[in-house]
Design a protein around this motif. Structure first.
Motif, PDB file in Angstrom:
ATOM      1  N   ALA A 144      18.961 -36.186  -9.843  1.00 15.10           N
ATOM      2  CA  ALA A 144      18.035 -35.243  -9.201  1.00 15.10           C
ATOM      3  C   ALA A 144      17.680 -34.103 -10.154  1.00 15.10           C
ATOM      4  O   ALA A 144      16.518 -33.678 -10.213  1.00 15.10           O
ATOM      5  N   ALA A 145      18.653 -33.610 -10.916  1.00 13.56           N
ATOM      6  CA  ALA A 145      18.374 -32.535 -11.874  1.00 13.56           C
ATOM      7  C   ALA A 145      17.421 -33.020 -12.960  1.00 13.56           C
ATOM      8  O   ALA A 145      16.503 -32.304 -13.358  1.00 13.56           O
TER       9      ALA A 145
ATOM     10  N   LEU B 259      19.983 -24.649 -12.119  1.00 17.67           N
ATOM     11  CA  LEU B 259      18.675 -25.185 -12.505  1.00 17.67           C
ATOM     12  C   LEU B 259      17.903 -24.180 -13.357  1.00 17.67           C
ATOM     13  O   LEU B 259      17.237 -24.565 -14.324  1.00 17.67           O
ATOM     14  N   ARG B 260      18.026 -22.891 -13.034  1.00 14.24           N
ATOM     15  CA  ARG B 260      17.391 -21.851 -13.846  1.00 14.24           C
ATOM     16  C   ARG B 260      17.976 -21.853 -15.247  1.00 14.24           C
ATOM     17  O   ARG B 260      17.257 -21.763 -16.255  1.00 14.24           O
ATOM     18  N   GLY B 261      19.296 -21.985 -15.340  1.00 17.42           N
ATOM     19  CA  GLY B 261      19.952 -22.046 -16.644  1.00 17.42           C
ATOM     20  C   GLY B 261      19.549 -23.281 -17.433  1.00 17.42           C
ATOM     21  O   GLY B 261      19.310 -23.204 -18.638  1.00 17.42           O
ATOM     22  N   LEU B 262      19.455 -24.424 -16.751  1.00 18.16           N
ATOM     23  CA  LEU B 262      19.022 -25.646 -17.418  1.00 18.16           C
ATOM     24  C   LEU B 262      17.584 -25.524 -17.912  1.00 18.16           C
ATOM     25  O   LEU B 262      17.243 -26.039 -18.986  1.00 18.16           O
ATOM     26  N   ALA B 263      16.746 -24.852 -17.152  1.00 23.67           N
ATOM     27  CA  ALA B 263      15.360 -24.632 -17.593  1.00 23.67           C
ATOM     28  C   ALA B 263      15.341 -23.792 -18.870  1.00 23.67           C
ATOM     29  O   ALA B 263      14.518 -24.032 -19.769  1.00 23.67           O
ATOM     30  N   ALA B 264      16.257 -22.834 -18.983  1.00 21.38           N
ATOM     31  CA  ALA B 264      16.348 -22.027 -20.203  1.00 21.38           C
ATOM     32  C   ALA B 264      16.784 -22.885 -21.388  1.00 21.38           C
ATOM     33  O   ALA B 264      16.324 -22.677 -22.514  1.00 21.38           O
TER      34      ALA B 264
ATOM     35  N   HIS C 246      27.179 -31.161  -5.967  1.00 20.74           N
ATOM     36  CA  HIS C 246      25.772 -30.819  -6.191  1.00 20.74           C
ATOM     37  C   HIS C 246      25.627 -29.575  -7.076  1.00 20.74           C
ATOM     38  O   HIS C 246      24.586 -28.926  -7.063  1.00 20.74           O
ATOM     39  N   TRP C 247      26.658 -29.267  -7.857  1.00 17.76           N
ATOM     40  CA  TRP C 247      26.650 -28.072  -8.698  1.00 17.76           C
ATOM     41  C   TRP C 247      25.407 -28.016  -9.578  1.00 17.76           C
ATOM     42  O   TRP C 247      24.805 -26.960  -9.747  1.00 17.76           O
ATOM     43  N   LEU C 248      25.004 -29.150 -10.146  1.00 22.90           N
ATOM     44  CA  LEU C 248      23.841 -29.178 -11.038  1.00 22.90           C
ATOM     45  C   LEU C 248      22.547 -28.788 -10.337  1.00 22.90           C
ATOM     46  O   LEU C 248      21.570 -28.440 -10.998  1.00 22.90           O
ATOM     47  N   LEU C 249      22.534 -28.842  -9.007  1.00 23.89           N
ATOM     48  CA  LEU C 249      21.314 -28.542  -8.254  1.00 23.89           C
ATOM     49  C   LEU C 249      21.300 -27.127  -7.683  1.00 23.89           C
ATOM     50  O   LEU C 249      20.337 -26.754  -6.993  1.00 23.89           O
TER      51      LEU C 249
ATOM     52  N   PRO D 191      20.479 -23.335  -7.476  1.00 25.93           N
ATOM     53  CA  PRO D 191      19.320 -22.648  -8.075  1.00 25.93           C
ATOM     54  C   PRO D 191      19.631 -21.953  -9.387  1.00 25.93           C
ATOM     55  O   PRO D 191      18.841 -22.025 -10.342  1.00 25.93           O
ATOM     56  N   GLU D 192      20.783 -21.284  -9.467  1.00 23.36           N
ATOM     57  CA  GLU D 192      21.108 -20.570 -10.705  1.00 23.36           C
ATOM     58  C   GLU D 192      21.382 -21.539 -11.861  1.00 23.36           C
ATOM     59  O   GLU D 192      21.097 -21.235 -13.016  1.00 23.36           O
TER      60      GLU D 192
END
Length: 198
Positions: A157-158, A130-135, A122-125, A127-128
């Protein structure tokens, strides 16, 4: 009607004199245990009418992405680069901006991480992450998924949590084709493919 323009969407180059490729192990991958340059691709690209290629990172090392960007800036065969940056870093947005300021920075089209090597399915999920992916999404880049079949549910899920980020699945999620084990990979792929941003 004109001939279609063919783009090789996933190509690797590396120089073993500069950096080892630790993932090239075992007899099956022995033919890859040498350096590969754009010069190796060019004649084959010409024969196949490939107009351009996207260089994709191979190792999670910050120095590799600037090297790929510099190659893109100096060779018209390269249309873009999928690089690497630490998605868990607090300053992901700044790191991406700095990459874009480098020679060839305008060729940065995406980011990728070797999620396949992460022990947490679940590494992709996280919080840090997901924050990086949002960037990555905010920077207008795509995210390449390098995952194994058991990590596909987290990838789905991501994608659902980040509808503004385009995801590209690399290597079809690495199904166990050699041993003809297509489940649960096939079901996971169907779910992932259902996401409009994948």
């Amino acid at each position: 009607m004109s001939d279609p323009i063919i783009v090789d969407a996933h190509h690797h180059v590396w120089d073993l004199a500069v950096r080892d490729q630790e993932w090239i192990t075992g007899d099956d991958l022995a033919p890859l245990r040498r350096s590969f340059a754009l010069a190796d691709l060019r004649p084959q690209a010409e024969r196949a009418a490939v107009a351009s290629t996207i260089l994709v990172q191979t190792v999670p090392v910050a120095e590799e992405t600037p090297e790929l960007l510099a190659q893109a800036a100096s060779d018209p065969l390269v249309a873009g680069v999928v690089g690497w940056t630490d998605l868990t870093a607090a300053d992901v947005a700044d790191r991406l901006a700095r990459l874009r300021e480098l020679p060839g920075g305008e060729y940065l089209v995406g980011v990728r991480h070797q999620v396949q090597g992460e022990p947490d399915p679940h590494w992709l999920l996280r919080p840090e992450v997901l924050r990086g992916l949002a960037a990555v999404a905010d920077a207008g880049l795509v995210y390449d998924l390098l995952v194994l079949p058991h990590q596909l549910p987290a990838a789905t899920a991501a994608a659902r949590r980040l509808p503004g980020l385009a995801f590209v699945l690399d290597h079809a999620g690495k199904p166990a084709v050699a041993v003809a084990e297509l489940q649960p990979w096939a079901s996971h792929i169907q779910n992932l493919a259902g996401e409009p941003n994948v």
